[in-house]
Design an enzyme around this catalytic site. Structure first.
Site, short mmCIF file in Angstrom:
data_model
loop_
_atom_site.label_atom_id
_atom_site.label_comp_id
_atom_site.label_asym_id
_atom_site.label_seq_id
_atom_site.Cartn_x
_atom_site.Cartn_y
_atom_site.Cartn_z
N ASN A 409 82.36 -1.22 -30.98
CA ASN A 409 81.59 -2.41 -30.69
C ASN A 409 82.43 -3.67 -30.83
O ASN A 409 82.90 -4.23 -29.83
CB ASN A 409 80.36 -2.46 -31.60
CG ASN A 409 79.41 -3.57 -31.23
OD1 ASN A 409 79.73 -4.44 -30.44
ND2 ASN A 409 78.23 -3.57 -31.81
N ASP A 410 82.67 -4.10 -32.06
CA ASP A 410 83.37 -5.36 -32.27
C ASP A 410 84.77 -5.40 -31.65
O ASP A 410 85.24 -6.45 -31.24
CB ASP A 410 83.50 -5.65 -33.77
CG ASP A 410 82.13 -5.89 -34.40
OD1 ASP A 410 81.23 -6.38 -33.70
OD2 ASP A 410 81.97 -5.56 -35.60
N VAL A 411 85.43 -4.24 -31.57
CA VAL A 411 86.81 -4.23 -31.07
C VAL A 411 86.90 -4.50 -29.58
O VAL A 411 87.97 -4.66 -29.03
CB VAL A 411 87.54 -2.90 -31.39
CG1 VAL A 411 87.68 -2.71 -32.89
CG2 VAL A 411 86.87 -1.71 -30.74
#
Lengths: 482, 115
Positions: A409-411
């Site tokens: 997700n965040d990456v």
């Protein structure tokens, strides 16, 4: 008086009676060469073997030196128990549980330094004066640091073990975990270091001071790791890895042993390098990771709702992949949780048979420890030539037909380019530049940073809501029918 | 350079106290560590961690000293615990690293064929 001479006069007579020292030197050399061989996938295994040979030589030489002057049954029993437990864990624990196992072993290393330093203190302590008077100020300082760092490594690593294995997920235990508690404990521990070495006089109070230091250092380790979780774990594990080396170095000063200093320094340096790489990969400073999680800044919830999300199914996804000439898989922690690595490999094989180019984009902090994704994919026999680091593949997304984000997700959050965002400046994978992005995820829930991911509602994004393993399995089945 | 420093160290009667020699060794070893480890590719970061971790179990040789006859009973007990945990670290660390690295090396023909 010196029974060692009877056992191996040859070895010990070399170099003016410092034959053991020469073996230690050889061991240090083997450690360095072993680490050097870790710079290539093909030589890495032999490097690890060299390092373990160095360890074996060092232990053998020490036993020759100490032969007759140690209680042999203690050594044999200790090695049998420790070797049995360590060997059993190393063989039995599944690859998906590697982060917590590494954390556990790390804690054992820190614990060893702490126990050795304590034993040396008990051995050195006499009736009168401070321990610095009885031995030397160097000894007092080194012993205190060895206990402090070793204890923090031990309890910190065990908390990390609990977090990584999902057995413990609190962010506080009473006041423990608060920034103020960490600072107070740190100051207290440093004061105790001084008091134990120079303030306390007489056997009883010295022992008591070191025991108090041990207890508070253990509490500090717990307090320091408890608030850290999720995507910050790679930083903490790397840092604890470095601590275990520093603790070993400190113990080297206690025992006046060069090999411990060298080996500890190598490990300390290694851990620090990894820590720096992990921090850079999140564009955060170490202090920021340690003292302020994302949680506070992230959950502002200004715009939780997603309005234009396009949901897809395995049935619809199969033809998209079938038509693709190039696919990049982007694995994340969700892949590890679902243990989907073997299925992903199977899907990749199918695609390759259809003439599609398959690659994997690995973000440095994907997963829960440095290199986590690489180990999982290696377990599934994914050729490492297909694994690409962020810098090497980021420019290629725009020439790629389909990017498949699995449990990450965040990456791959485009918000990283927004200076207002909690993850501003974090290097991310530009998956959205691919023709089509498929995001396999269980829900729209936020990632660890607690922020919205615009990727989910971009025009070229398709969401496949499912467990990673199930989703990939279904896609394989559909693809086979085409 | 390390060897040169090491060679002097067994002579505590020398003008330099051990702590100074030890700090020299520490300094040089940290540099060697940085040089060697920056070359490890990210693919191998997990085995690097667990392998380096096993090396930090070198404290085991310190633990062996603590089983000495001239150590008080409680020190011997601490030494025994140290031997156990250090051996868990060393044996487990090296074996699990070997297991991981075995997976990395095991196959390449398939990847090679793809070019």
């Amino acid at each position: 008086m010196d029974p060692t001479v009877l056992v191996a006069p040859g070895l010990l007579e070399v170099a003016g009676g410092s034959g053991v020292e020469l073996v230690y030197m050889l061991a240090a050399l083997l450690f360095i060469l072993g680490l050097k061989r870790l710079s290539g996938v093909k030589t890495a295994r032999s490097g690890n073997a060299l390092a373990s040979l160095g360890m074996l030589l060092a232990i053998a030489a020490t036993m020759v030196l100490l032969w007759g002057s140690v209680a042999l049954w203690i050594v044999v029993l200790g090695v049998l128990v420790g070797g049995g437990v360590g060997g059993w864990l190393a063989k039995k624990v599944p690859m998906t549980a590697m982060p917590e196992l590494v954390a556990f072993f790390n804690g054992m290393g820190g614990g060893a330094s702490m126990f050795v330093a304590l034993a040396e203190i008990v051995h050195a302590v006499r009736g009168e004066g401070s321990i610095a008077d009885q031995t030397a100020p160097d000894f007092a300082i080194a012993a205190a640091l060895s206990v402090l760092i070793g204890a923090v490594t031990l309890s910190g690593s065990l908390v990390a073990y609990g977090k990584l294995s999902g057995k413990f997920d609190r962010s506080r235990i009473g006041p423990l975990g608060l920034k103020a508690a960490n600072i107070a404990l740190m100051v207290l521990c440093l004061l105790l270091c001084w008091y134990a070495g120079f303030g306390a006089e007489g056997g009883g109070s010295i022992t008591f001071a070191y025991l108090a230091l041990t207890v508070f250092a253990l509490v500090l380790g717990i307090s320091f790791v408890t608030p850290i979780g999720g995507a910050d774990m790679p930083v903490v594990i790397s840092l604890l890895n470095s601590y275990s080396g520093i603790a070993a170095s400190a113990t080297g000063f206690v025992l006046q042993n060069n090999l411990l200093i060298i080996a500890g320094s190598l490990v300390g340096a290694s851990g620090l390098i990894l820590t720096r790489i992990m921090c850079k990969a999140m564009n955060r400073s170490l202090l920021n990771v340690l003292f302020s999680g994302y949680a506070q800044s992230g959950s502002s919830g200004d715009d939780e709702g997603y309005t234009r999300v396009k949901s897809t199914t395995a049935e619809e996804l199969a033809p998209v992949l079938d038509a693709a000439q190039s696919v990049i898989f982007v694995p994340g922690y969700g892949l590890a949780v679902a243990q989907a690595q073997h299925k992903v490999r199977e899907l990749a094989d199918l695609l390759e048979q259809r003439g599609c180019q398959v690659r994997y984009a690995i973000h440095p902090v994907a997963g829960r420890m440095p290199g986590h994704m690489n180990v999982l994919l290696a377990e599934a026999d994914v050729p490492y030539e297909q694994l690409f680091e962020l810098e090497r593949i980021n420019g290629d997304f725009k020439n790629t037909d389909v990017a498949v984000v699995i449990g990450a997700n965040d990456v791959c959050n485009p918000a990283a380019s927004d200076p207002q965002s909690a993850i501003a400046g974090m290097p991310v994978l530009h998956v959205w530049e691919a023709q089509t992005v498929v995001v396999v995820k269980r829900s729209l829930s936020a990632g660890y940073a607690g922020i919205k991911n615009e990727l989910f509602q971009m025009d070229n994004s398709l969401m496949l809501f499912a467990d990673a393993k199930k989703a990939v399995e279904d896609t394989i089945a559909e693809l086979k029918e085409l | 350079m390390i060897a040169a420093v090491l060679a002097q160290s067994p002579e505590p009667a020398g003008s330099m106290p051990f702590v100074v020699i030890g700090l020299w060794i520490l300094l040089l070893a940290v540099f060697v560590g940085f040089e060697v480890i920056t070359k490890v590719p990210p693919t191998l970061h997990t085995p690097l961690m667990s392998g380096a971790n096993a090396i930090s179990g070198i404290t085991l040789i310190g633990a062996l000293y603590c089983a000495g006859h001239d150590y008080p009973g409680f020190a011997k007990f601490l030494g025994f615990v140290a031997i156990v945990v250090a051996t868990v670290n060393v044996v487990g660390g090296f074996l699990v690293t070997d297991r991981m690295l075995g997976m990395f090396g095991s196959r390449k023909p398939r990847g090679g064929a793809k070019g």
